[in-house]
Design a protein around this motif. Sequence first.
Motif, short mmCIF file in Angstrom:
data_model
loop_
_atom_site.label_atom_id
_atom_site.label_comp_id
_atom_site.label_asym_id
_atom_site.label_seq_id
_atom_site.Cartn_x
_atom_site.Cartn_y
_atom_site.Cartn_z
N GLY A 157 47.41 15.40 17.64
CA GLY A 157 47.74 14.28 16.96
C GLY A 157 49.32 14.75 16.43
O GLY A 157 49.62 16.17 16.28
N THR A 158 50.39 13.75 16.32
CA THR A 158 51.35 14.19 16.01
C THR A 158 51.92 13.82 14.01
O THR A 158 51.49 12.71 14.12
N PRO A 159 52.15 14.53 13.86
CA PRO A 159 52.47 14.65 11.87
C PRO A 159 53.61 12.96 12.14
O PRO A 159 54.36 13.17 12.54
N ALA A 160 53.37 12.29 10.88
CA ALA A 160 54.11 10.75 11.00
C ALA A 160 54.69 11.27 9.76
O ALA A 160 56.13 10.33 9.64
N ALA A 161 54.29 10.58 8.67
CA ALA A 161 54.58 10.65 7.63
C ALA A 161 53.78 10.74 6.22
O ALA A 161 53.02 12.54 6.69
N TRP A 162 54.00 11.66 5.16
CA TRP A 162 52.86 12.46 4.60
C TRP A 162 53.39 11.04 2.68
O TRP A 162 54.01 9.67 2.41
N PHE A 163 51.57 11.44 2.22
CA PHE A 163 51.97 10.56 0.79
C PHE A 163 51.88 11.43 -0.29
O PHE A 163 51.15 12.63 -0.02
N THR A 211 62.75 9.41 8.75
CA THR A 211 62.96 10.69 7.49
C THR A 211 63.34 9.67 6.19
O THR A 211 62.98 8.43 6.35
N SER A 212 63.59 10.55 4.96
CA SER A 212 63.11 10.09 3.70
C SER A 212 62.28 9.31 3.32
O SER A 212 61.30 9.38 2.40
N PHE A 213 61.95 7.59 4.09
CA PHE A 213 60.97 6.99 3.55
C PHE A 213 60.63 6.43 3.97
O PHE A 213 61.22 5.51 4.89
N ILE A 214 58.95 5.68 4.16
CA ILE A 214 58.91 4.52 4.16
C ILE A 214 58.43 3.99 3.60
O ILE A 214 57.20 3.97 2.36
N GLY A 234 61.42 17.42 5.53
CA GLY A 234 62.04 16.16 6.47
C GLY A 234 61.01 14.86 6.89
O GLY A 234 61.66 14.47 7.75
N ARG A 235 60.33 14.60 6.32
CA ARG A 235 59.25 13.95 6.99
C ARG A 235 59.50 12.72 6.09
O ARG A 235 59.96 12.64 4.97
N ALA A 236 59.24 11.57 6.55
CA ALA A 236 58.77 9.96 5.45
C ALA A 236 57.62 10.35 4.65
O ALA A 236 56.91 10.26 5.14
N GLN A 237 58.00 9.38 3.36
CA GLN A 237 57.26 9.69 2.60
C GLN A 237 56.73 8.13 2.62
O GLN A 237 57.38 7.11 2.50
#
Length: 302
Positions: free
Chosen positions: A109-115, A189-192, A141-144
Amino acid sequence: MAARRNRRGRRNRGRFGALYKLLSAVLILVAIVLGCVVFFRVNTVEVVGDSPYTAEEIIAVSGVEQGDNLFALNKYQISSRIYTQLPYIDTVNFVRRYPDTLVIHVTAGTPAAWFESGGSCWLVDSRGKILESGDESLVSGRAQLLGLEPVNPTVGNTITVREEEQTRLERLTAFLSAIQARQMTGSLTSFIDLTADYELRFGYGDNLTVLFPMNGDFTQSTYYLQQTLWTMDERGIPRNGTLDLTYGDSEAHLLPERWLPDGAADVEETQEPGIVEPTQAPDPENTTAQGESDETDTTHAE
């Protein structure tokens, strides 16, 4: 009388002949099944594919042991165990190589974002599966993800939300899958941001915010984003500000003020607002725009 007895005898022989054929077919079938049970047993388990886990770890979690019957293995239960207990496994497939080998094919799997939830940071892939939890260093560095409140997050399971947020979750996974298919996940980056009903906003690269129609076709939107970025790079237009792709007439509006979710704005003083009319980039399905990552598209486990 003799003729009648002969006809009756032929009918009886026909009935017994049909019964004999049926019993023979049943006996042959039973013999085949017994042969499979007795002779086709697991002697070797092989693991192939891209994975952060060792073959030994995957085999142990699968529960497959030497002596198990190849035909009796429940591939859905096995794949479910691997998929949930080894979170970074994205797909699991099987090949039975007779007479005694089971081959397990896996992809990572590939990390895409985080919460954020419960004071922890939770990393997810493009299908909403939770890969890992930890502190902020894990997600640097990943999108929240903004606009979703996952309920009882658990590593190895997909995100669960309240019923009123289910549509947003479905749009999120559709968006992330489309982005990954274009090999552009590494530039998120930054946010979704999913707080608006009509548009999806996300950070892309160092200084750009992109707006997509929330209920649009993300496959088409990501293609159009790819073309627009290619055109901007070709013309020397900086990737700064807000790139609005919500127009139905296929116009890309580039605004100098960058939209940010906290209400602040990052303004590039030298940039003027304008409309970018993308030209056709070469091989759009196979070529990423400048600065995009080269990631492998993955699919959900069976």
